[in-house]
Design an enzyme around this catalytic site. Structure first.
Site, PDB file in Angstrom:
ATOM      1  N   ASN A 163      -5.550   1.548  -4.592  1.00  0.00           N
ATOM      2  CA  ASN A 163      -4.072   1.572  -4.617  1.00  0.00           C
ATOM      3  C   ASN A 163      -3.681  -0.065  -4.872  1.00  0.00           C
ATOM      4  O   ASN A 163      -3.367  -1.043  -4.066  1.00  0.00           O
ATOM      5  CB  ASN A 163      -3.580   1.995  -3.125  1.00  0.00           C
ATOM      6  CG  ASN A 163      -3.893   3.425  -2.831  1.00  0.00           C
ATOM      7  OD1 ASN A 163      -3.830   4.394  -3.735  1.00  0.00           O
ATOM      8  ND2 ASN A 163      -4.926   3.330  -1.948  1.00  0.00           N
ATOM      9  N   THR A 164      -3.274  -0.059  -6.149  1.00  0.00           N
ATOM     10  CA  THR A 164      -2.934  -1.331  -6.786  1.00  0.00           C
ATOM     11  C   THR A 164      -1.845  -1.344  -7.875  1.00  0.00           C
ATOM     12  O   THR A 164      -1.497  -0.028  -8.071  1.00  0.00           O
ATOM     13  CB  THR A 164      -4.240  -2.053  -7.510  1.00  0.00           C
ATOM     14  OG1 THR A 164      -5.545  -1.890  -6.495  1.00  0.00           O
ATOM     15  CG2 THR A 164      -3.853  -3.345  -7.677  1.00  0.00           C
ATOM     16  N   THR A 165      -1.374  -2.214  -8.509  1.00  0.00           N
ATOM     17  CA  THR A 165      -0.464  -2.071  -9.450  1.00  0.00           C
ATOM     18  C   THR A 165      -0.683  -3.228 -10.471  1.00  0.00           C
ATOM     19  O   THR A 165      -1.410  -4.013  -9.983  1.00  0.00           O
ATOM     20  CB  THR A 165       0.992  -2.281  -9.055  1.00  0.00           C
ATOM     21  OG1 THR A 165       1.953  -1.706 -10.170  1.00  0.00           O
ATOM     22  CG2 THR A 165       1.539  -3.724  -8.814  1.00  0.00           C
TER      23      THR A 165
ATOM     24  N   GLN B 193      -2.003  -6.668  -8.726  1.00  0.00           N
ATOM     25  CA  GLN B 193      -1.582  -7.069  -7.500  1.00  0.00           C
ATOM     26  C   GLN B 193      -1.687  -5.675  -6.425  1.00  0.00           C
ATOM     27  O   GLN B 193      -1.387  -4.815  -6.929  1.00  0.00           O
ATOM     28  CB  GLN B 193       0.019  -7.512  -7.330  1.00  0.00           C
ATOM     29  CG  GLN B 193       0.190  -8.722  -8.447  1.00  0.00           C
ATOM     30  CD  GLN B 193      -0.261  -9.862  -7.840  1.00  0.00           C
ATOM     31  OE1 GLN B 193      -0.480 -10.256  -6.630  1.00  0.00           O
ATOM     32  NE2 GLN B 193      -0.545 -10.858  -8.629  1.00  0.00           N
TER      33      GLN B 193
END
Length: 557
Positions: A365-367, A383
């Site tokens: 779970n990142t962007t 991030q």
């Protein structure tokens, strides 16, 4: 360069690319892309735009990224220099190798601890680096003031944004953990149900915190009232972070890892990221095969990718730790000679085991954001707050959601990735760039935990070996393995899956491998192409046009 072969794994792109000449912003949410584009149109550069997009993402993708998280920013400046800003989180100064009670020594359970204390709650929180990393990028390489760059995020927090089905799905996955926190449950579990798509989400407390940062800079957290609120809540809840941790935190500017592949220079982040090292390593191995001639999605091409991944994961245990604590053999792992040794162990007709080193899971779970301006500045930044909504803890009165980055450490003492005071978390983040003939050709990245750098590798192979368009490269079906099951996305045919199984691969069908990739391609004519894939709400926004012709005057009758 290899000639493209017919696709055996057919797929249809679900999105269209954007093209422009004056700038490109690609993020995993349209409102964040809009925030970045606004900065470019205000005269800012790619760094200003990327930081604005990241602040906006903390509002509209609160399950993925936040001020109390961490990450990496790969910056290419207009003069050709590459810089990696390491804003990854660190273990608190009072952390100890034995602070958790591991439940098992088995690989699959090696990160799990009794009562999930490294996953949910105050003891799971590592010292945040994101805010300081973004502000230092802006100070050293941007040109707009912090308050202007943060303005879109503040507007989104104050006036709200419309929740998507993607946000609803994420809330549903961790609803039980969110319900333990009054502030998070009020925002995202109204009436006890996950926030519905189409609902406007307003974050008043968070808007106030953003305004405080816009006025006082990162000191509002690292030395000021937001930090005091964080430290007070940690003390009340059994966490370890205090003001000394925040004051001691440093962003590190690192030199990137570099390699070559079929006439391209491949540039990525160094340890504690495994992305740059192992992408270069795997490309070195694959360079000995005619991947393009084998055809995208063929059993032979998929087998070779899988074997290269297994080798990389077998070596990864020594290449992902904080280099301040562990001696990382980067030069050997990225050398052509070492790739020759490893390539010789691959058999085209059967799957092999390449020794120990299988790594436990990381959060997916990142962007990611990819931004370019008209001057030649480019940013690829990944991030995260680690898990969905991090530790599922919101600091009272601030709207800030805490990370659960302590999960990335090995809870067993005496290992390379064990906890130590001040040690940086390791990561699979891979904000990558590729050049050819001295010109930047591609910049890309994605979220997805352990599946990040293998997916980035496949995108580069798609572009270089299979000569795909950028949109095809980011949307193409992916595979993944670290030595156990071989995960295949649905577009790989059953016949290919059966042939891989016959070679000894344990096949597992997965609807999605890793998250939403976004990328920019750079044309010889200065044109920019931006692409985002179907795996997230990714949106490219292109800027073209420009000022009126000099000396233009209207004739008045």
């Amino acid at each position: 360069m290899n000639s493209p072969a017919p696709r055996i794994a057919p797929f249809t792109c679900e999105k269209q690319p954007a093209t422009g000449s004056r700038g490109m912003v690609v993020t995993n949410h349209p409102l964040a892309s809009s925030a970045g584009a606004e900065m470019l149109m205000r005269g800012g550069n790619a760094i200003d735009a990327a930081v604005a997009a990241l602040f906006a993402l903390t509002v509209v993708e609160p399950m993925m990224v936040g001020l109390l998280g961490g990450g990496l920013s790969h910056i290419r400046l207009a003069d050709g220099r590459h810089i990696v800003l390491d804003g990854l989180s660190t273990a608190p100064l009072r952390a100890t190798p034995a602070m958790y009670d591991p439940v098992s020594d088995e690989i699959a359970l090696a990160r799990e601890t009794r009562d999930r204390r490294n996953v949910v709650g105050a003891l799971a929180v590592a010292v945040p680096g994101a805010l300081k990393g973004w502000c230092e990028a802006l100070t050293h390489y941007g040109r707009l003031p912090l308050a202007e760059v943060m303005a879109p995020a503040i507007r989104l927090a104050e006036h709200g944004f419309v929740a998507s089905a993607y946000l609803n799905d994420c809330v549903r996955l961790v609803a039980a953990d969110l319900a333990r926190d009054p502030a998070l449950s009020a925002l995202f579990l109204p009436g006890g149900e996950p926030v519905r798509a189409g609902t406007r989400v307003i974050q008043a407390d968070y808007a106030a915190s953003l305004r405080l940062i816009a006025e006082h800079g990162p000191d509002a957290l690292y030395q000021g009232p937001l930090g005091a609120a964080l430290a007070d809540d940690m003390a009340r809840s059994g966490g370890l972070i205090d003001m000394a941790d925040l004051a001691a935190y440093k962003v590190i500017e690192r030199a990137p890892v570099r390699g070559t592949y079929r006439g391209h220079e491949i540039i990525g982040p160094p340890p504690p990221s495994s992305g740059g090292v192992h992408i270069v390593q795997m490309l070195n191995i694959l360079e000995g095969f005619d991947i393009g001639a084998l055809g995208f999605g063929s059993a032979d091409a998929a087998h070779l990718l899988a074997e290269a991944l297994k080798i990389a994961f077998a070596d990864r245990a020594v290449a992902t730790a904080d280099p301040a604590f562990v001696d990382v053999p980067v030069e050997r792992l990225t050398s052509k000679t070492y790739a020759d040794e490893r390539r010789a162990q691959i058999e085209i007709g059967r799957a092999r085991h390449f020794g120990p080193g299988l790594s436990p899971t990381e959060s997916a779970n990142t962007t990611h954001v990819t931004v370019a301006d008209a001057e030649g500045n480019v940013v690829a930044s990944t991030q995260t707050i680690n898990g969905l909504f991090g530790a599922c803890v919101q600091i009272p009165g601030t709207g800030m959601t805490a990370n659960n980055y302590m999960y990335n450490f090995d809870p067993h003492p005496g290992r390379a990735l064990s906890i130590a005071p001040g040690k940086r978390v390791f990561t699979s983040m891979a904000p990558m760039m590729a050049t050819r003939d001295g010109r930047l050709r591609y910049a890309l990245g994605l979220p997805g935990g352990l599946r990040i750098f293998p997916s980035a590798l496949q995108a580069l192979v798609n572009l270089i070996d299979h000569r795909m368009s950028l949109q095809e490269a980011v949307e193409a079906p992916r595979l993944w393995t670290q030595g156990g099951e071989l995960e295949l996305e649905p577009a790989f045919s059953d016949s290919v899956a059966q042939e891989l199984a016959a070679r000894g691969h344990a096949i597992k069908r997965e609807p999605i491998v890793a998250g939403g990739m976004n990328a920019i391609a750079f044309g010889d004519d200065g044109g920019l192409t931006g692409a985002a894939c179907w795996r997230a709400d990714g949106t490219p926004i292109a800027i073209a046009g420009g000022r009126a012709r000099a000396g233009l005057r209207f004739a008045i009758a």
